[in-house]
Design a protein around this motif. Structure first.
Motif, PDB file in Angstrom:
ATOM      1  N   THR A 110      39.961  39.417  39.944  1.00 11.10           N
ATOM      2  CA  THR A 110      39.514  40.375  40.647  1.00 11.10           C
ATOM      3  C   THR A 110      37.909  40.616  40.510  1.00 11.10           C
ATOM      4  O   THR A 110      37.136  40.797  41.607  1.00 11.10           O
ATOM      5  CB  THR A 110      40.137  41.839  40.297  1.00 11.10           C
ATOM      6  N   LYS A 113      36.122  37.525  42.163  1.00 10.80           N
ATOM      7  CA  LYS A 113      36.136  37.767  43.544  1.00 10.80           C
ATOM      8  C   LYS A 113      34.996  38.599  44.002  1.00 10.80           C
ATOM      9  O   LYS A 113      34.324  38.396  44.917  1.00 10.80           O
ATOM     10  CB  LYS A 113      37.425  38.172  44.126  1.00 10.80           C
ATOM     11  N   GLU A 114      34.850  39.631  43.369  1.00 13.66           N
ATOM     12  CA  GLU A 114      34.016  40.743  43.803  1.00 13.66           C
ATOM     13  C   GLU A 114      32.595  40.382  43.429  1.00 13.66           C
ATOM     14  O   GLU A 114      31.751  40.602  44.192  1.00 13.66           O
ATOM     15  CB  GLU A 114      34.283  42.089  42.870  1.00 13.66           C
ATOM     16  N   LYS A 133      40.410  45.810  46.749  1.00 13.86           N
ATOM     17  CA  LYS A 133      40.930  46.410  45.410  1.00 13.86           C
ATOM     18  C   LYS A 133      41.749  45.064  44.891  1.00 13.86           C
ATOM     19  O   LYS A 133      40.848  44.009  44.736  1.00 13.86           O
ATOM     20  CB  LYS A 133      42.031  47.129  45.878  1.00 13.86           C
ATOM     21  N   SER A 134      42.949  44.641  44.455  1.00 11.42           N
ATOM     22  CA  SER A 134      43.679  43.586  44.447  1.00 11.42           C
ATOM     23  C   SER A 134      44.824  43.469  45.231  1.00 11.42           C
ATOM     24  O   SER A 134      45.723  43.077  44.816  1.00 11.42           O
ATOM     25  CB  SER A 134      44.427  44.029  42.635  1.00 11.42           C
ATOM     26  N   ASN A 136      46.459  40.939  46.380  1.00 11.32           N
ATOM     27  CA  ASN A 136      46.617  39.436  46.180  1.00 11.32           C
ATOM     28  C   ASN A 136      48.100  38.939  46.227  1.00 11.32           C
ATOM     29  O   ASN A 136      48.182  37.723  45.850  1.00 11.32           O
ATOM     30  CB  ASN A 136      45.927  39.135  44.852  1.00 11.32           C
ATOM     31  N   GLU A 158      41.363  36.925  46.846  1.00  9.20           N
ATOM     32  CA  GLU A 158      42.185  36.998  45.784  1.00  9.20           C
ATOM     33  C   GLU A 158      43.636  36.546  45.776  1.00  9.20           C
ATOM     34  O   GLU A 158      44.285  37.201  46.667  1.00  9.20           O
ATOM     35  CB  GLU A 158      42.084  38.117  45.070  1.00  9.20           C
ATOM     36  N   ARG A 318      38.668  48.519  36.114  1.00  9.34           N
ATOM     37  CA  ARG A 318      38.288  47.016  35.498  1.00  9.34           C
ATOM     38  C   ARG A 318      37.018  47.024  34.915  1.00  9.34           C
ATOM     39  O   ARG A 318      36.196  46.258  35.390  1.00  9.34           O
ATOM     40  CB  ARG A 318      38.534  46.121  37.033  1.00  9.34           C
TER      41      ARG A 318
END
Length: 462
Positions: A110, A113-114, A133-134, A136, A158, A318
């Motif tokens: 995550t 990806k961000e 968000k996640s 995925n 993701e 996170r």
């Protein structure tokens, strides 16, 4: 505003029948998230049926829906709404002339990806699309694809899994030009025979690579050769990242900055780049190298990528940091409440160890670790010792083996749930302290974080 989808396009993508003409500017399958102009997909499952929430969705401003039942609202009727979501994702992927990047890994996906999306956006503002968000899994990935604007220059997605075969299915929908594996670590081990099997499952991401695509692999991983073997049949190019001599993208020097981040000097091919990472911890150095490898693979601007890494704030759950009001002052909170496995626990405890103040840890159980769960939890005694924790609050039944191991070594309490942990933390947290809050999402430690963000609940006397 150019519509994201018209009713005719949705019908064509899903082999459905449009009952009315409409245009949608967004897509969701959660009626609570519907905004004006959105397409609502009425997913059905064992526990719920999205058709029950059509009224709420249209009350919130939905423009149309995808349904498998006849309804009075503007809709495209299909045989199966989940299949329609996947078809819409495939259609979105097919219509864009964009470079697509897929990210997976046991930890770090995550954040990577961000960071990658932020780095790409520096050079191509407002033309980078990425999963929020996640999102995925088998629903989140096609939803993220379906939301991709038709004029996107880059898409960053993701992809996660907890069973073999899941990534193979997802990557064939995403069809990335670049596929990244951030790291391999014990996670979801209840469903795998060991880390080799986890590495094999993560390596499935390469099966969807487009011809000539690039595979990006962690050089320092003990599973590097396994990942290389998984990538070779599908990748036109393989790039490694890490700190070891021989990595294609390599950190040659790291130094902690005054604000807790890291200054890195890295070699990317034959070039040298120095940059600062806002996030603390060596795990973020690894994430940043994966980002640079991807930026270099798309022939992007490495300097702007470095600036993006310096500007990134922590994500809620996170690594986000904030100061909570406590009686008499403030305490630093490190929010890692979204997820946990043995590797990420060690990494974040090492981050806490860098704080030169009294250190407190609220640690929730790590789930889906199978028969080795007790050993993994008890094994946290070593990173706790190394971090110099003054007080630990252990949350959940999974933490019993660690509680037994800590007897006589560290001041701690073992509590059954997040609500009790919140009360315990309120009693012990003092001005100037640093507290790490980390556990599997199902433990519910996000509630502890939320309480610390609310002054009255955090014990300020308001």
């Amino acid at each position: 505003m150019t519509p994201l989808w018209t009713a005719a396009e949705i019908a064509a993508a899903t082999d459905g029948d449009a009952t009315a003409d409409f245009a949608a500017t967004g897509v969701t399958f959660d009626s609570r998230e519907v905004g004006r102009g959105d397409l609502f997909i009425a997913l059905t499952g064992e526990d719920t049926d999205g058709h029950r929430f059509l009224g709420g969705a249209f009350g919130n401003g939905a423009a149309g829906a995808i349904t498998s039942e006849g309804v009075t609202y503007p809709a495209v009727r299909v045989r199966n709404t989940m299949a329609a979501l996947e078809d819409l994702g495939r259609a979105a992927r097919a219509r864009v002339d964009a470079t697509i990047i897929g990210v997976t890994g046991s930890v770090g996906k995550t954040g990577t990806k961000e960071a990658l999306a932020a780095a790409l956006d520096r050079a191509t503002p407002r033309r980078v699309h990425w999963s929020v968000k996640s999102y995925n899994n088998h629903t989140g990935v096609p939803l993220s694809l379906a939301r991709m604007p038709r004029d996107s220059a880059f898409g960053v997605f993701e992809m996660g899994m907890n069973h073999a075969g899941e990534l193979a299915a997802l990557t064939r929908i995403v069809r990335p030009h670049i596929a990244i594996v951030t790291a391999i670590a014990p996670a979801h081990t209840a469903f795998f025979s060991g880390e080799d099997a986890i590495a094999d499952a993560k390596g499935e991401i390469f099966q969807g690579l487009q011809p000539g695509g690039t595979a990006i692999i962690p050089f320092d991983s003990p599973h590097r050769d396994r990942l290389l073997a998984a990538a070779r049949p599908y990748a036109g190019r393989i790039v490694t990242f890490g700190s070891g001599a021989g990595a294609d993208v390599r950190a040659v020097e790291t130094m902690r900055t005054a604000n807790g981040g890291t200054f890195v000097t890295a070699q990317v091919g034959g070039r040298e780049l120095s940059y600062t990472i806002a996030h603390p911890g060596l795990h973020w150095v690894s994430n940043s190298l994966a980002v640079l490898a991807a930026i270099d693979a798309v022939e992007g601007d490495l300097g702007r990528a470095g600036l993006a890494l310096a500007d990134m704030a922590g994500l809620p759950g996170r690594g986000q940091r904030f100061h909570a009001r406590v009686p008499g002052g403030e305490a630093l909170v490190i929010d890692e409440s979204y997820n946990a496995n043995p590797s990420s626990m060690r990494a974040t405890l090492a981050v806490l160890a860098q704080e030169e103040r009294r250190r407190i840890a609220v640690l929730g159980g790590m789930r889906e670790l199978g028969d080795d769960s007790a050993a993994y939890h008890a094994g946290l005694i070593h990173p706790i010792d190394e971090a110099g924790i003054s007080h630990a609050i252990l949350v959940g039944a999974e933490m019993l083996p660690l509680a037994q191991a800590l007897e006589g070594r560290v001041d701690f309490v073992h509590v059954p749930d997040a609500a009790t942990a919140q009360a315990c933390l309120r009693d012990v947290l003092a001005p100037g302290d640093a507290v790490l809050i980390k556990g599997s999402n199902g433990i519910g430690l996000s509630a502890v974080v939320a309480a610390l963000k609310t002054p009255a609940v955090a014990g300020t006397g308001d």
